[in-house]
Design a protein around this motif. Structure first.
Motif, mmCIF file in Angstrom:
data_model
loop_
_atom_site.group_PDB
_atom_site.id
_atom_site.type_symbol
_atom_site.label_atom_id
_atom_site.label_comp_id
_atom_site.label_asym_id
_atom_site.label_seq_id
_atom_site.Cartn_x
_atom_site.Cartn_y
_atom_site.Cartn_z
ATOM 1 N N ILE A 1 -53.777 -20.058 26.950
ATOM 2 C CA ILE A 1 -53.961 -18.655 27.338
ATOM 3 C C ILE A 1 -52.967 -18.270 28.430
ATOM 4 O O ILE A 1 -52.393 -17.175 28.408
ATOM 5 C CB ILE A 1 -55.410 -18.422 27.805
ATOM 6 N N ALA B 1 -50.002 -19.487 28.875
ATOM 7 C CA ALA B 1 -48.679 -19.324 28.269
ATOM 8 C C ALA B 1 -48.575 -18.012 27.516
ATOM 9 O O ALA B 1 -47.600 -17.259 27.658
ATOM 10 C CB ALA B 1 -48.407 -20.494 27.319
ATOM 11 N N VAL B 2 -49.607 -17.724 26.744
ATOM 12 C CA VAL B 2 -49.567 -16.492 25.959
ATOM 13 C C VAL B 2 -49.618 -15.282 26.884
ATOM 14 O O VAL B 2 -48.946 -14.267 26.648
ATOM 15 C CB VAL B 2 -50.727 -16.471 24.947
ATOM 16 N N ALA B 3 -50.392 -15.398 27.974
ATOM 17 C CA ALA B 3 -50.481 -14.280 28.909
ATOM 18 C C ALA B 3 -49.110 -13.955 29.477
ATOM 19 O O ALA B 3 -48.770 -12.779 29.659
ATOM 20 C CB ALA B 3 -51.454 -14.618 30.033
ATOM 21 N N ALA C 1 -46.273 -14.298 27.978
ATOM 22 C CA ALA C 1 -45.549 -13.527 26.967
ATOM 23 C C ALA C 1 -46.078 -12.110 26.901
ATOM 24 O O ALA C 1 -45.316 -11.141 26.808
ATOM 25 C CB ALA C 1 -45.687 -14.205 25.607
#
Lengths: 181, 502, 761, 99
Positions: free
Chosen positions: D64, D66-68, D70
């Motif tokens: 999460i 890492a995706v946050a 992005a």
């Protein structure tokens, strides 16, 4: 050195003193986080809001350490505070002048937001209290980074690789969208 | 510490290369496009579309070999599964994406938008969908969802100088992030209940917990809400009309078909694998979503003057139909399998007819420069073929036999009626009433195209390109073929989930 | 389904054991009967051919259509001949189905054939052919043909009328800009109807039904440049959709109901199986009743039964040949045919044999009166005919509702000819005067258009039901079939539907009256239009004469049994060959014909003609002469409120005329006090009665038309449209465009749903 | 330590995040509020991970994060695009598309 390591030798995590210390640490951090979060969403100064966000994020990292998730805690500090907040600051600077320091919000809108927020909290709290009652977090030992990485590179290898594609795509797309042309 | 490391010695996971070949091919094509872009810069523009299209078709090759092989493959501790269901869904994603590439070719080139990057993002998004079809754990599902969504947010805002496109992009992004936040909260609760992110384990844990645990209920509702957003089911549909209207039309087609299908994949897998035992929670939930989507979507569609918005609301109503079988999928006796194949059938047919309708809209809007229904008036006089095609797609959407949409609706009604549940009958009745309402605006649009006069008496022929023509051809043939010979689609969509044990 | 059939087919014809149901169908039979699918295929192919090559053909594709329909007609004739042979001489194997044996009903189905014995000889096995269409989740869907009497009859009627309409259209729409398109859809329309007629299962029937609807949408809206036309097309389509949902639901109910009675499957679409099961009592009465009501909704919309009939008059916006095709042989009779097809279901569902009133008979009866009243007040000649069709369809539905199946089919048969004749005749007239308005643009055409006039008169007499033209025989059979006439040999029908008899009688009088009005306004008096109308060409008049010929002679095909003037071999030929005597058809009773009823009904018709003729041919004519122009109604007529001052004058004028009549006809013949008395009665009683009746009828008609037809029914249709669209407007406001409102909805909805489900689960 | 103390903290942060998302007009501030929500989820995951003694929760939290990252990048790009085209990042002002 992590908070948990400091407590080493105190009969692991179940001794009375350790629990008291942990609970005190939790309470201090939690109160700080909640106050900072509330200030963040209410302050009129955008830069201050970003700084309050840093406080909340640091608090979250602290909670991670308290829960024995060292690697996640460190990542939290590095990625969030080190990178994301900086991005926000850039964003604030680049869009400066559109709002100035004032983010005038109508009271009607605030009321609606407040009601929805309370509703969300109410339902969540009711469900959580009802379901987990007084379950204890009783971890025998903090998880090791090795465990986490093993599982990332075996079970979660597909999403891991996918995240790399995701970051690349987001990077390319964000550049295209944000650049002047 | 050395001892620890030894005991925890990393075991290289066994990788079934054949099983993940489609993803790898897609990754390769994406990398190739990026490289071509970096090396040749502007000179690469004319070929990227073709490259992307060929890449999507090439990805279908390993799908065929996997289908020929026919064994269910369970990889990475059950996190990734290749079964009939996932293969069929992957095929739907790839083919719809191929049609979207055909639709985009001239649109992107003529609009002078960033072209190479566009196809790169499109492929990334498709990769997320392909991954979603196989994902059987929460992390994979989450990452697949983000991988398919984030490029889509950007593509919606791709017409950078257009305020409406900006607005659509920002709205889609914000709503998407909110929805995934809600969904993530639900996922975190599921993990808390089961201690695992694998759907199989979660299914066991949910069954063991019984149905009256409030967090389980909340988790299910939040997760379903997150994907209800993706499939634009009422009341999580608000973004769809605005985004559809503002986005570049090929991207709208992509969202309306592929992205929606991906949401359905996740919804089906989660509901049928992770919470089959909690049907008393999701059956009523899905029932409400289905009935509300059909009704609200149709009612509002009656009032639309913009064709794309009309298609958005019609899509919302169609979502109601697609999701309806799930409302009776939870009481054993093969009801889950029945619902599954009904939804997949609907998705396959819906993809063909909806993409076809968007193809016509793109072609006509190229000429008229507007997507208002009034600008479509009198299309028959200068584009009779297109008008016939549009009529076929619209009537198919309305569910008139012998066009594809009829069979899709038939399957839905069949599942609802055979469930033997009173609520199933009620939902079928709601659907029946709605299909009558729906016909009104579909037929009204068709009538406008056939009967009214062209605005300003402009009867100049419509500019047509080979790629648009082939997109139209594919969709038209599929729509007709699936309606006249439903066994074509029924053969492929009679699928089961490997993890269901069926 | 068909797997079941083949499985059961191995059982011998004699085996009537428990759990074995004779379906009354066979897989064998003459080549023409087994390959009847060719007949719908030909026009379907012609549709495709015209679309692709029509524009390049010298005659714009019409020759393809005519050739295809012509060959189809020849095939239909051969099929008919084959059926006549098959009906009496076929001795092949009958198909049986295994059924779940129910103690309560088990044996009921087997004694079935006996009821039929009287008069019809041995059973008529329908020829049944199927192929698998597709398979899904273990259910096999088939397409195929079921050829029996009614199917063969319909094949003949549809192909013949369609052929004539095709020929007629080559002249009528000549020069039209969408000439080719018109013929393409004409072909498809015929193909859909033919497909519907031979459908072996309800699903196929449903598809054909929808196809018919779509084609009518295209054809009614043929001249879509004018908004009323495209509106009419849409209205026709939408009203039909309402009924289609009924059909869909009804078919679904029957599917599952049949599945419950057949072992090893969960549903059956087969018409023969469903009917046979219904007859045997194996299906629950509730299911049959609900299914019948749903199917009835479909009939109401498709066959223009009150109160879903409003689309039909509007549909007159289409080209006249299309109206003829729709009204005579295709679309609207599809509903009637569907009842006839699923008669086992309806017979049990509505308990036709026995009770004295049911939904079907009542709706039919009501429609027949309402339609006839409305026909009175129309100015547009096609609308008169449209309401007349509604009325006649009501007759057929009523007949089916009282169990007079053969009479209904026979009326459908004769009606097809004289109604097509009338429609094409009205088209011929409008072709000449460029209008459909009888009052402003017609009149006196009998001299200018002799062929049209004569054929139209024949059609009118046939429709009015005067002997010996076709309409008389079929109408009379329906009246007998109601079973409401017990006087001097009445009879043995399925029940005593006295109310229906009354409705039928009333309609007979009304029909005669409005047709007289129509004929007067069109062909008598002086020409009121512009230009010089002249007779249409041979491509229009030849079809008219053919239809007129049939309108005269078609009635002889089913002269009642015991009709001493006809040879025994010609009595009830139609009934013998058309009415199935088989497992899938219910055991119905056949009413005995009655001379007395025939005479009474003829008198009733003559009264209707007389009253209208008195008004128009006598009084209006005279008023016209007095006024020096061609009037269409009395200046002080029932529709206008006469001012007091003019009253005296009119009264005088009337009296003058009546005096004249009296002098010429009555007084000169009788003289003396009798004549004086007769004169008084004439003036005071009959005149008033005629006036009063006319006034009441027209007023009632106008009220029904304006207040109920246009206001309530149409209003309801429109209001429901507006209602949902208004709701749409409100719901639309949710999409305010503010992203944060959307977000609020998202979070709130998710949480509220979670909260509610937590509480209730 | 009680499991619920972490979960309730997370619920509070989540709700404050929801409030911020709904109440603030400034696009950047809304993005920041989203981070509050995502962090609330992460606390949940890590707390459950400790409760269940499995690594899944931590791994999920990492993904999460890492995706946050992005997501924030993309979100800021969108806000900048809006700022460039209309000189404002007031979310209440964008309502051209509606109905």
């Amino acid at each position: 050195m992590t908070a948990l390591a400091a407590l080493e030798g105190m009969d692991r995590l179940t001794s009375g003193e350790a629990l008291v210390a942990q609970n005190v640490a939790f309470a201090i951090m939690a109160i700080t986080m909640v106050v900072a979060a509330l200030r963040m969403v209410t302050t009129r100064n955008v830069v201050h809001a970003a700084l309050y966000l840093v406080v909340v994020l640091a608090g979250v990292a602290g909670q991670f350490l308290l829960l024995g998730a060292e690697f996640v805690g460190v990542t939290q500090v590095m990625v969030y505070i080190g990178a994301i907040v900086v991005l926000f600051l850039f964003g604030i600077m680049l869009t400066k002048g559109s709002f100035g320091e004032d983010d005038g919000v109508s009271s009607e809108k605030r009321l609606m937001a407040g009601l929805v927020g309370l509703l969300v909290f109410g339902v969540m709290a009711a469900a959580l209290v009802d379901s987990f009652e007084d379950a204890e977090v009783a971890r025998e030992a903090p998880s090791t980074t090795a465990e986490v990485s093993d599982s990332i590179f075996s079970t979660y290898i597909v999403p891991f690789e996918a995240v790399s594609v995701l970051l690349l795509a987001a990077l390319i797309g964000a550049i295209v969208v944000a650049r002047k042309d | 510490m050395a001892v620890d490391l030894l005991t925890l010695a990393f075991q290289r996971p066994h990788i079934d290369w054949h099983g993940i070949a489609p993803e790898l091919v897609l990754l390769g094509v994406g990398a190739l496009i990026t490289l071509v872009d970096i090396v040749f810069l502007e000179k690469a523009r004319p070929i990227t579309a073709a490259l992307a299209g060929l890449g999507l078709l090439a990805t279908a090759v390993p799908l065929l070999t996997l289908a020929a092989d026919g064994t269910d493959r369970v990889m990475f501790d059950g996190a990734y599964v290749v079964d009939e269901f996932s293969l069929v869904m992957k095929a739907i994603f790839l083919l719809s994406a191929y049609v979207v590439v055909l639709l985009s070719t001239n649109y992107v080139a003529e609009g002078d938008y960033w072209e190479n990057e566009y196809y790169g993002l499109l492929l990334a998004s498709v990769m997320g969908m392909v991954m979603m079809a196989s994902a059987r754990d929460l992390v994979s599902i989450f990452v697949a969802l983000e991988l398919l969504s984030i490029p889509a947010y950007l593509m919606v805002a791709w017409r950078k100088r257009d305020l409406r496109s900006n607005e659509a992009g920002l709205k889609y992004y914000l709503m998407g992030v909110f929805a995934s936040a809600v969904m993530l909260y639900g996922m975190s609760l599921l993990y808390g209940v089961s201690g695992s992110t694998m759907l199989d384990d979660i299914g066991t844990a949910v069954a063991a917990a019984g149905s009256s645990v409030p967090v389980v209920t909340m988790a299910i509702v939040f997760i379903v809400a997150g994907f209800a957003f993706k499939v634009s089911a009422v009341p999580f549909h608000t973004w769809a009309p605005d985004v559809y209207e503002g986005a570049p039309t090929p991207v709208t087609a992509f969202l309306a078909v592929a992205s929606k299908a991906a949401g359905f994949v996740a919804l089906l897998v989660l509901v049928l694998v992770a919470f089959p035992s909690a049907s008393d929670v999701w059956e009523p939930l899905v029932w409400i979503l289905a009935a509300a989507s059909m009704t609200v979507g149709n009612m509002v569609a009656l009032r639309q003057t913009n064709v794309v918005r009309l298609m958005a609301y019609s899509g919302i109503a169609q979502t109601g139909f697609m999701i309806a079988p799930l409302a009776v999928a939870g009481h054993g006796g093969g009801s889950a399998d029945q619902a599954l194949s009904a939804v997949v059938t609907y998705l396959a047919i819906y993809a063909a007819m909806n993409l076809g309708a968007f193809a016509v809209i793109i072609v006509l809007a190229r000429k008229t420069g507007s997507a208002e229904t009034t600008s479509f008036a009198g299309a028959f006089h200068y584009a009779p073929g297109l008008t016939v095609a549009m009529t076929i797609f619209l009537f198919s959407l309305a569910g008139i036999p012998p066009l594809g949409g009829w069979f899709a609706k038939f399957e839905v009604f069949r599942v609802l009626a055979t469930a033997g549940e009173p609520w199933g009958y009620v939902l079928a009745a709601v659907g029946a009433v709605n299909s009558v309402i729906a016909l009104y605006y579909y037929a009204a649009l068709a009538r406008r195209m056939w009967a009214d006069d062209a605005p300003d008496g402009d009867h100049a022929p419509v500019p047509m390109t080979p790629s648009l023509a082939s997109a139209l051809g594919i969709c038209g043939i599929v729509t007709l073929a699936f309606g006249v010979a439903p066994q074509l689609v029924a053969r492929f969509t009679d699928v089961t989930l490997a993890a269901l044990g069926g | 389904m068909s797997a079941l059939l083949t499985l059961a087919a191995s059982a011998s014809t004699a085996a009537h054991g428990a759990g074995d149901l004779a379906l009354g169908i066979t897989e064998g039979g003459n080549w023409f009967l087994r390959n009847v699918w060719l007949i719908p295929l030909l026009p379907a192919l012609s549709f495709v051919a015209i679309l692709f090559f029509g524009k390049r053909m010298p005659r714009g594709g019409s020759e393809i259509g005519i050739a295809a329909v012509g060959i189809a007609f020849v095939l239909a004739l051969l099929t008919g001949a084959a059926w006549i042979d098959h009906r009496d001489n076929f001795h092949g194997e009958e198909v049986h189905a295994a059924v779940v044996v129910d103690e309560a009903h088990g044996a009921h189905g087997d004694d079935h054939g006996d009821d039929h014995g009287e008069g019809h000889g041995h059973a008529s096995l329908a020829v049944h052919q199927t192929v698998t269409w597709f398979q899904t989740n273990g259910v096999e869907f088939t397409v195929g043909t079921l050829v029996d009497g009614p199917a063969v009859m319909m094949l003949l009627v549809v192909t013949l009328v369609s052929l004539l309409v095709h020929v007629y259209s080559t002249d009528y729409v000549a020069g039209d800009r969408r000439y080719t398109h018109f013929f393409a859809f004409l072909s498809l329309f015929s193909a859909s109807m033919l497909l519907l007629v031979v459908s072996e299962n309800t699903l196929q029937l449903l598809c054909a039904w929808e196809l018919v609807g779509v084609c009518s949408f295209a054809l009614i809206g043929h001249w879509w440049e004018e908004k009323p036309n495209s509106d009419a097309a849409l209205k026709a389509f939408l009203t039909n959709r309402v009924g289609d949902m009924g059909l869909l639901v009804g078919v679904t109910i029957l599917f599952f109901a049949a599945g419950a009675a057949l072992p090893g499957t969960f549903g059956s679409f087969s018409i023969a199986e469903t009917n046979a099961l219904a007859n045997s009592g194996a299906l629950s009465h509730t299911a049959l009743l609900v299914a019948s009501c749903c199917l009835m909704a479909a009939v109401m919309s498709k066959s223009g039964q009150f109160f879903l009939h409003t689309w039909l008059p509007d549909a007159m916006a289409g080209p006249t040949p299309v109206s003829a095709l729709i009204h005579a042989a295709t679309m609207v009779v599809a509903g009637v045919f569907m009842i006839a097809r699923m008669y086992g279901v309806f017979f049990e569902g509505f308990q036709i044999g026995g009770s004295s009133i049911n939904l079907m008979a009542f709706i039919g009866g009501l429609t027949t009166i309402v339609g006839a009243c409305l026909a009175f007040v129309q100015r547009d000649i096609k609308k008169v005919l449209a309401y007349s069709t509604i009325s006649q369809l009501g007759y057929m539905v009523m007949a089916l509702g009282v169990g007079a199946w053969t009479a209904a089919m026979f009326h459908l048969f004769t009606h097809a000819f004289f109604k097509a004749c009338l429609f094409l005749g009205s088209g011929s007239v409008s072709h000449a005067v460029h209008s459909f308005d009888m009052k402003s643009d017609m009149g006196g055409l009998r001299k200018d258009m002799p062929h049209t006039y004569r054929t139209f008169m024949i059609g009118t007499i046939a429709l009015a039901g005067l002997p010996p033209l076709a309409g008389f025989w079929s109408k009379d059979e329906i009246l007998v079939g109601t079973g409401g006439w017990g006087l001097m040999g009445g009879t043995d029908a399925n029940g005593a539907y006295t109310l229906m008899l009354g409705m039928g009688m009333l309609t007979a009088a009304l029909t005669a009256a409005y047709m007289t009005r129509c004929v007067y306004l069109t062909f008598f008096g002086e020409f009121r239009g512009h230009g010089h109308p002249h007779e249409s060409g041979p491509r229009i008049t030849v079809p008219l004469w053919i239809l007129a010929f049939l309108a005269v002679f078609a009635g002889f095909l089913n002269m009642p049994k015991g009709f001493q003037l006809a040879p025994k071999g010609l009595q009830e030929r139609f009934g013998h060959f058309v009415e199935p005597v088989a497992g899938y058809f219910p055991a119905i009773h056949h009413a005995r014909p009655s001379w007395s009823l025939a005479i009474v009904s003829t008198i009733v018709v003559l009264c209707g003609v007389g009253a209208a003729a008195w008004y128009y041919f006598v009084k209006v004519e005279a008023a016209s002469k007095a006024a020096g122009t061609s009037l269409t109604e009395l200046p002080n007529g029932p529709t206008t409120r006469w001012p007091l001052a003019r009253m005296g004058h009119t009264l005088l004028a009337n009296r003058y005329y009546l005096d004249h009549l009296y002098n010429g006809v009555v007084a000169d013949g009788t003289k003396g006090p009798v004549a004086r008395l007769a004169n008084r009665i004439n003036q005071d009683v009959i005149d008033r009665t005629v006036d009063l009746t006319g006034e009441t009828a027209v007023k009632a008609g106008t009220i029904v038309y304006e207040k109920i037809d246009q206001l309530v029914v149409d209003g309801a249709v429109n209001a429901s449209g507006r209602g949902s669209s208004g709701a749409g407007e409100e719901l639309r406001k949710i999409n305010s465009g503010k992203v944060q409102s959307y977000a609020a909805i998202l979070f709130a909805a998710a949480t509220v749903l979670a909260g509610v489900l937590i509480v209730i689960v | 330590m009680l499991l619920n103390q972490f979960l309730l903290l997370s619920a509070v942060l989540f709700s404050i995040g929801v409030y911020g998302v709904l109440a603030r007009r400034n696009g950047v501030l809304v993005l920041m509020s989203i981070e509050l929500i995502l962090n609330a989820v992460n606390i949940n995951l890590v707390a459950f991970g400790a409760f269940r003694a499995t690594v899944g929760g931590e791994v999920f939290a990492l993904f999460i994060i890492a995706v946050a990252a992005a997501e924030v990048g993309v979100g800021l790009a969108m806000v900048l695009l809006m700022y460039r085209n209309r000189r404002s990042i007031d979310l209440t002002a964008i309502d051209q598309l509606r109905g």
